[in-house]
Scaffold this active site. Structure first.
Site, PDB file in Angstrom:
ATOM      1  N   ARG A  39      29.118  32.891  50.830  1.00  0.00           N
ATOM      2  CA  ARG A  39      30.024  33.196  49.716  1.00  0.00           C
ATOM      3  C   ARG A  39      31.188  34.006  50.280  1.00  0.00           C
ATOM      4  O   ARG A  39      31.032  35.188  50.597  1.00  0.00           O
ATOM      5  CB  ARG A  39      29.242  34.010  48.682  1.00  0.00           C
ATOM      6  CG  ARG A  39      29.882  34.122  47.312  1.00  0.00           C
ATOM      7  CD  ARG A  39      29.183  35.189  46.507  1.00  0.00           C
ATOM      8  NE  ARG A  39      29.563  36.516  46.960  1.00  0.00           N
ATOM      9  CZ  ARG A  39      28.785  37.588  46.933  1.00  0.00           C
ATOM     10  NH1 ARG A  39      27.562  37.527  46.454  1.00  0.00           N
ATOM     11  NH2 ARG A  39      29.221  38.757  47.391  1.00  0.00           N
ATOM     12  N   HIS A  79      31.001  38.282  44.516  1.00  0.00           N
ATOM     13  CA  HIS A  79      30.058  37.561  43.651  1.00  0.00           C
ATOM     14  C   HIS A  79      30.799  37.023  42.422  1.00  0.00           C
ATOM     15  O   HIS A  79      30.681  35.862  42.056  1.00  0.00           O
ATOM     16  CB  HIS A  79      28.920  38.485  43.233  1.00  0.00           C
ATOM     17  CG  HIS A  79      28.059  37.918  42.157  1.00  0.00           C
ATOM     18  ND1 HIS A  79      27.190  36.878  42.379  1.00  0.00           N
ATOM     19  CD2 HIS A  79      27.966  38.219  40.837  1.00  0.00           C
ATOM     20  CE1 HIS A  79      26.588  36.576  41.238  1.00  0.00           C
ATOM     21  NE2 HIS A  79      27.044  37.369  40.290  1.00  0.00           N
ATOM     22  N   TYR A 138      28.483  46.342  50.315  1.00  0.00           N
ATOM     23  CA  TYR A 138      27.189  45.902  50.865  1.00  0.00           C
ATOM     24  C   TYR A 138      27.263  44.912  52.024  1.00  0.00           C
ATOM     25  O   TYR A 138      26.240  44.481  52.518  1.00  0.00           O
ATOM     26  CB  TYR A 138      26.317  45.314  49.746  1.00  0.00           C
ATOM     27  CG  TYR A 138      26.972  44.203  48.943  1.00  0.00           C
ATOM     28  CD1 TYR A 138      26.999  42.906  49.423  1.00  0.00           C
ATOM     29  CD2 TYR A 138      27.548  44.467  47.704  1.00  0.00           C
ATOM     30  CE1 TYR A 138      27.595  41.895  48.687  1.00  0.00           C
ATOM     31  CE2 TYR A 138      28.156  43.466  46.962  1.00  0.00           C
ATOM     32  CZ  TYR A 138      28.173  42.179  47.461  1.00  0.00           C
ATOM     33  OH  TYR A 138      28.761  41.179  46.743  1.00  0.00           O
TER      34      TYR A 138
HETATM   35  C1  LIG Z   1      17.609  36.176  34.703  1.00  0.00           C
HETATM   36  C2  LIG Z   1      18.833  36.800  35.265  1.00  0.00           C
HETATM   37  N1  LIG Z   1      18.752  37.988  35.877  1.00  0.00           N
HETATM   38  C3  LIG Z   1      19.848  38.579  36.377  1.00  0.00           C
HETATM   39  C4  LIG Z   1      21.063  37.982  36.271  1.00  0.00           C
HETATM   40  C5  LIG Z   1      22.311  38.679  36.807  1.00  0.00           C
HETATM   41  N2  LIG Z   1      22.814  37.954  37.975  1.00  0.00           N
HETATM   42  C6  LIG Z   1      23.820  37.070  37.845  1.00  0.00           C
HETATM   43  S1  LIG Z   1      24.119  36.264  39.263  1.00  0.00           S
HETATM   44  C7  LIG Z   1      22.926  37.117  40.089  1.00  0.00           C
HETATM   45  C8  LIG Z   1      22.659  36.809  41.531  1.00  0.00           C
HETATM   46  C9  LIG Z   1      22.407  35.356  41.741  1.00  0.00           C
HETATM   47  O1  LIG Z   1      22.229  35.096  43.083  1.00  0.00           O
HETATM   48  P1  LIG Z   1      21.972  33.634  43.616  1.00  0.00           P
HETATM   49  O2  LIG Z   1      20.874  32.972  42.869  1.00  0.00           O
HETATM   50  O3  LIG Z   1      21.795  33.741  45.084  1.00  0.00           O
HETATM   51  O4  LIG Z   1      23.305  32.824  43.293  1.00  0.00           O
HETATM   52  P2  LIG Z   1      24.814  33.133  43.679  1.00  0.00           P
HETATM   53  O5  LIG Z   1      25.369  33.976  42.585  1.00  0.00           O
HETATM   54  O6  LIG Z   1      24.842  33.789  45.001  1.00  0.00           O
HETATM   55  O7  LIG Z   1      25.506  31.819  43.687  1.00  0.00           O
HETATM   56  C10 LIG Z   1      22.299  38.027  39.236  1.00  0.00           C
HETATM   57  C11 LIG Z   1      21.248  38.966  39.639  1.00  0.00           C
HETATM   58  C12 LIG Z   1      21.114  36.732  35.619  1.00  0.00           C
HETATM   59  N3  LIG Z   1      22.271  36.076  35.466  1.00  0.00           N
HETATM   60  N4  LIG Z   1      19.996  36.158  35.126  1.00  0.00           N
END
Ligand SMILES: Cc1ncc(C[n+]2csc(CCOP(=O)(O)OP(=O)(O)O)c2C)c(N)n1
Lengths: 388, 326
Positions: free
Chosen positions: A282, A286, A295
């Site tokens: 990425r 985020h 981080y």
């Molecule tokens: C059930 C849930 N918990 C927490 C969140 C908050 N949140 C949004 S994105 C994220 C991280 C997601 O990481 P990843 O699955 O690696 O996908 P990326 O965003 O890196 O594409 C979190 C913790 C959420 N959207 N849904």
């Protein structure tokens, strides 16, 4: 090191610990032997062959992929700018993940169904979704303006991992209907920790559902690095569920296309699910609300810049003469035009009427909610002419 | 007296720090709470000072956070779990409702569950879906749970410490759109008990009840009403389960009118329970039915519509007027 049960997995892991060929710098992936990473185009733009995966694309198709990548990136950059200028509430950038998304999206056939997270703008593009229909979600106008059925692209799912079960159920439906199509579920590396994702993998395996799980391992779940989610390379998880897992260079659009096409074909032919780990990074925050300097190291970003998905295809197309300067200039011009259309379309996007929130709550409106809506309208009307 | 002007966010941060200093068994768990300090920075700096064992960046799995908290609690730890946003508590809902809430009763008191579930809740921040919800009624409806909804820096600082010290599981709701609101916090004064509601503005005509983010809205409405010669009493409920309605009953017996305000949908929200209880206790004093101001019975809308969805000063005043004119 703990013992691992199944043969092939333990072999892969132990070889990984001894023969590290090229851990992707900065990704802290000492478990990444190159033979585990399907690659057809090196970061330098060199075309290489893989014993199992091949793509045979003509010049037009290759130029088409380049165009996709370039336009999707421009869309993303424009959306980030619009957010900074207050036109969008938030934006989840796909910067650096264009090849993973375009490669996967272009592997789909019209009858297939994609189940995105909130970051799959590149896949949306390949499904013909209007960028403004994605932008409207981030502007707070609606929850996504496109038709999931007509586009074969489900609405975005913000609750991490939930869509993996939906994709699996959809695939079970396809299977019952004797269809020739498959479902493609997108998820992030962080999502692999969710219980629901693991349930999806079990269901997909148990029912041999025609679904492919496409995991973009962009190394972080917001601030949390992959190591916190998994102690084995993610693609190896699939073995424990009883179906194949494969790791592909997520910044290599050709490899992603080849691997996803093969997995979807296997699903359509009744061979069940595949888990694809697209190894990528990425490049941005985020979301626009995030501050990644808290981080991760800038040096990591620098390393990954050398693996840029667009630069490598451009190098390949130039070197082989498949595309010339005129072509790249034309794509650039088209990108400018797209950015302009996105900008004006966003700033001119009308706010929804207040009544929109009542519109589709139920398939059959209830008398209670209808009455509440009527009260709402009377109340809103009492302000009309007052302040404006 | 040691007093400091703090935002709600900073007061929570200091309160958590104090609780961790006071009790080595306090463990913070959640997504992005360590290195990043949480998406709202409520745990900023705590991992650096207390280490990764006490401020744990968990895998991305809310059921895991709450389920492992149960086991840690059985070992005498006091887990403080952060749920990143209100809409993401539901993967943990099963653990909270079927396990956390019931274990003390099932074990006939042999197992305590001193778990705090911190949830930034409510809307008004222009977010995408699942980031603006008010799930308090689900938890207040669950026997075995206690539910707190703070509204100001003083209750943030003291309330989080009281919640952590409590032997019972507590869902601790933080008004995310008010995280940056400031007030002076007395760091020495013995606080009100967590379970007491509080009259925060005196008045004679109508009693307005609120909690969390709506307390500020209720106070603004009371100011506006004063300009029209309406005297509004405002009560900050502070804790939603158990409800402390004694001051409310006393107030409504005087004013004869009661309005309850929350962001959550009105149907079966806290307002419904409060209306029933106030009616039972104040029936003969009431000049008007207890009125509710809340979200509509729709999913939380896209952010362009949230101002129309959320109760605001005007909607509270409208209810005050209706109560007066009844
Ligand atoms: C059930 C849930 N918990 C927490 C969140 C908050 N949140 C949004 S994105 C994220 C991280 C997601 O990481 P990843 O699955 O690696 O996908 P990326 O965003 O890196 O594409 C979190 C913790 C959420 N959207 N849904």
């Amino acid at each position: 090191m703990r013992e691992l049960a199944s043969e092939p997995v333990s072999a892969a892991v132990s070889s990984a610990t001894t023969e590290v060929v090229d851990p992707v710098p900065g990704a802290e992936a000492p478990h990444l032997p190159r033979q585990d990473l399907v690659q057809l185009l090196t970061p330098e733009g060199e075309r290489v062959e893989h014993p199992e995966y091949a793509v045979d694309l003509d010049g037009e198709e290759l130029r088409g992929l380049y165009r996709d990548l370039a336009l999707v990136r421009r869309w993303d950059v424009e959306a980030t700018a619009l957010q900074r200028q207050g036109e969008l509430g938030i934006w989840a950038s796909l910067l650096g993940q264009e090849a993973a998304q375009v490669g996967a999206g272009r592997a789909l056939q019209p009858g297939d169904m994609a189940f995105p997270t909130y970051r799959e703008h590149g896949v949306a593009w390949t499904r013909g979704v209007d960028p403004l229909h994605v932008i409207s979600l981030f502007r707070g106008v609606d929850n996504g303006g496109w038709d999931p059925v007509a586009t074969g692209f489900n609405l975005y799912t913000v609750v991490i991992g939930a869509q993996c079960l939906h994709a699996t159920g959809y695939a079970m439906g396809l299977q019952r209907d004797g269809g020739e199509s498959a479902a493609l579920a997108f998820l992030g590396d962080g999502a692999t920790s969710q219980g629901e994702v693991n349930e999806a993998l079990i269901w997909a395996a148990s029912f041999s559902a025609p679904v492919v799980f496409f995991c973009q391992n962009n190394q972080y779940a917001i601030s949390v690095p992959l190591e916190r989610q998994s102690r084995v390379p993610l693609y190896q998880r699939a073995a424990g569920f009883g179906f194949p897992g494969i790791r592909v260079d997520g910044n290599d659009v050709l490899a992603v296309l080849a691997v996803t096409r093969a997995a979807l074909a296997a699903a359509r032919e009744g061979q069940g699910p595949t888990f694809i780990e697209a190894f990528t990074y990425r490049m941005g925050a985020h979301t626009t609300s995030d501050d990644p300097t808290r981080y991760r190291l800038a040096s990591e970003l620098e390393e990954w810049k050398l693996r840029d998905p667009i630069a490598r295809l451009k190098a390949h197309l130039s070197r082989t003469g498949i595309a010339d300067q005129a072509f790249f200039a034309a794509v650039e011009a088209e990108a400018d035009e797209l950015a302009g259309r996105i900008r004006s379309g966003t700033t001119e996007m009308p706010d929804p009427p207040g009544t929109a929130m009542f519109d589709a709550v139920h398939a059959e409106q209830t008398p209670h909610l209808a009455a509440q809506q009527a009260e709402f309208e009377v109340y809103q009307a009492s302000f009309e002419g007052g302040s404006e | 007296m040691t007093a400091q002007t703090l935002t709600i966010g900073k007061a929570l941060n200091l309160g958590l720090r104090k609780a961790m200093e006071d009790d080595a068994k306090v463990v913070l768990m959640g997504e992005d709470i360590g290195r990043l300090g949480g998406v709202f920075r409520i745990t900023d700096g705590l991992q650096k000072d207390f280490g990764e064992d006490r401020v744990v960046d968990t895998p991305l799995a809310e059921a895991g956070i709450l389920g492992t908290a149960v086991g840690l609690a059985m070992r005498g730890y006091r887990p403080v779990c952060e749920i990143q946003f209100d809409g993401f508590v539901f993967p943990a809902y099963n653990q909270i409702v079927t396990q956390v809430a019931k274990i003390h009763a099932r074990s006939r008191g042999k197992l305590a569950m001193p778990i705090v579930v911190r949830i930034p809740f409510g809307g008004g921040i222009g977010a995408v879906e699942h980031h603006s919800e008010s799930p308090e009624a689900y938890f207040a409806h669950t026997p075995g749970l206690k539910v707190v909804a703070i509204s100001n820096p003083v209750d943030a600082y003291w309330g989080i410490q009281q919640a952590i010290a409590s032997p019972d599981p507590i869902v601790f709701l933080e008004p995310k759109r008010r995280y940056w609101d400031k007030a002076e916090v007395d760091l020495d004064a013995p606080p009100d008990p967590l379970w007491a509601s509080r009259v925060i503005r005196g008045g004679d005509d109508v009693t307005v009840l609120a909690y969390g983010p709506m307390v500020k809205t209720a106070l603004q409405a009371a100011d506006a009403a004063a300009e029209e010669d309406r005297s509004v009493e405002v009560v900050d409920l502070r804790t939603l389960s158990p409800l402390d309605l004694d001051p409310v009953v006393e107030s409504v017996r005087r004013t004869g009118r009661c309005v309850v305000v929350h962001e959550a949908p009105v149907t079966l929200g806290l307002g419904a329970e409060i209306a029933a209880r106030v009616t039972e206790s104040c029936f003969h004093s009431l000049e008007a039915p207890v009125l509710r101001v809340g979200g509509y019975d729709t999913p939380y809308p896209p952010s362009k519509l949230e101002e129309e969805y959320l109760p605001d000063l005007d909607r509270v005043l409208d209810a005050v007027d209706r109560a007066m004119e009844f």
